[in-house]
Design an enzyme around this catalytic site. Sequence first.
Site, mmCIF file in Angstrom:
data_model
loop_
_atom_site.group_PDB
_atom_site.id
_atom_site.type_symbol
_atom_site.label_atom_id
_atom_site.label_comp_id
_atom_site.label_asym_id
_atom_site.label_seq_id
_atom_site.Cartn_x
_atom_site.Cartn_y
_atom_site.Cartn_z
ATOM 1 C CG ASP A 56 3.676 11.151 12.286
ATOM 2 O OD1 ASP A 56 3.870 12.323 11.918
ATOM 3 O OD2 ASP A 56 3.906 10.172 11.560
ATOM 4 C CE LYS B 116 1.593 1.029 10.601
ATOM 5 N NZ LYS B 116 1.211 2.046 11.605
ATOM 6 N N GLY C 120 6.789 4.503 4.162
ATOM 7 C CA GLY C 120 7.095 5.712 4.904
ATOM 8 C C GLY C 120 8.467 5.621 5.533
ATOM 9 C CG PHE D 66 9.719 4.925 11.235
ATOM 10 C CD1 PHE D 66 10.881 4.949 11.977
ATOM 11 C CD2 PHE D 66 9.013 6.109 11.080
ATOM 12 C CE1 PHE D 66 11.324 6.116 12.571
ATOM 13 C CE2 PHE D 66 9.448 7.278 11.673
ATOM 14 C CZ PHE D 66 10.609 7.280 12.421
ATOM 15 N N GLY D 67 9.026 1.982 7.500
ATOM 16 C CA GLY D 67 8.673 0.675 6.982
ATOM 17 C C GLY D 67 7.644 0.774 5.882
ATOM 18 C CG LEU E 107 -2.152 -0.884 1.159
ATOM 19 C CD1 LEU E 107 -2.926 -0.787 2.450
ATOM 20 C CD2 LEU E 107 -3.023 -0.505 -0.014
#
Length: 563
Positions: free
Chosen positions: A172, A67, A46, A48-49, A43
Amino acid sequence: MQVYCSKQHANNGSNRFCTHCGEPLPLAVGQVVDNRYRIIRQLGQGGFGRTYVAEDRNQSHQICVLKEFAPQVQQQQDLQKAKELFEREANVLKKLQHPQIPRFHASLQVKIGSKDFFLLAQDYVDGDNYSQLLEQRQSQGKTFSEEEVITLLRQILPVLSYIHSLDVVHRDISPDNLILRRSDNLPVLIDFGGVKQLPASQGFWFTKLAVNNTLLGKKGYAPEEQLRQGKVFVNSDLYSLAVTALVLLTGKEPQKLYDSYQGLWYWGKEINVSAKLESVLKKMLAYKPSDRYETADKVLRDLPLATATKAPTAYVTKLKTMIVAPGGRRANTLVSKVRNKTQLITKTIPLPGWLRPFAVSLGGTALVVLTGAGTWAVVNAVITSVSSIKVPSISLPQIPQIPNPLSKPGSNKNTNNTQVLSRRQQLEIPEVFFTQMVDNLFYTKKPELQGRSLTSKSEDGGLRDEWYSIAGDLLDKIEQADLSTVTRRNLGNYSQKDYDIWRQEARSGQLGDYTINQLNKDTYQKFDRLFPGQERGKLNQKTYGQIWYAIAAEQVSKVKSGK
């Protein structure tokens, strides 16, 4: 098959790590993680992964969001510490039981190749994030109204109050991480990945997955104490929420609204709101945490009432985000359900005089079908009417038509949804563009279905099959166009600026003896072969026009390389 890291290094599809920079590569479609989660597609990506849509084979093929947290650490002690913090945060996420927060499913650690990966499984959210909603508004010259922003604040502040009561700080908050859920028009706070809770003092929470090493919190949205000192308080979230409100109101990024030298927001210049709302936002945005509201509940008490509480309306129907993803404004949507019928306001795309305009005439809204081992989640997406722009016809010398090789009968293979999604992903064709294109072809072929929603019922099976058959044919034609990976990736992003650059390059001799007229001729020759019968000068800027541009871009690239 080739796969690419975030730096666009090409790798063999069987590789798990980039052979150029060592970055972890995306999990493959169809790969089963932990003998449980089958990857359907990626999908987004970003800092961090990455985020994937996956099928949980242990839960009746339930679709969830997976995630990935891939810390780039070298020392074993750092990896162990990352694991401890990740597990601790997973335990915190388990406690978050709020209807406006995606439900936590599971956390797991798996070894792929020689490295450890941490993963979180959560609910997917069917809706559009506020970055996308804002982009839609801006495409029509609009932004969010003050009433809508007040309504958003009133609906999301109780969520912050809830997580803060559990000593959880989101850290965030931004338009990317708020999704307007279609089922009830309520904002949902997303992106509670474990890494988002890591303390700033830990050096290993930097990552090489982002283009630049990234600290927790987006620049412009996060307060100074968070970005510079690594300290967070509950009202650090209030600061980020206030910045989000300003961005939605103005349509401008935080850097355009704030004087970093003087530490002042441009009230009365870039930012124009009622005195009452300005007073509340100013207090939320105070430089010192001690000068801000202490809690979300206190903000609610001072917040003015909204005179209207209408949910945001999507002005342009397109594929939307419905993920719990680590950043990424362009993250793709797997499931999109449109409840309100909307009318698309059309406009022309600037092109050379003899070619303009490409009139927008979307035949339908984005239709996306998500399956996993026989599980259908079908989108109800319909536009009842499409306004079109009348343009004068222009007589042009006709280029002789070449027989369409694709018109020959093909195989009778049954292209199901999984195959179509997999093929599109392998070709790296943007999903927003692709879905709009298929919708255009589908509704043009079946205009009687305008205003008719497809369902998962058996009687609509034939229509679903036909939609995917059209999608498969489109993939065939794009493959016939023989476009490079880079060109295919840019479908949906071409504009008049690209054409102007090519024209200037031709005039300056950068293309040798190749002229802009020759480019037009060669492009149309190939385009007409693929899509015969399309009226020149009236190509849809979101669909056919993009393919025209892509063919032209490919031709320019070949001329430059001397091929």
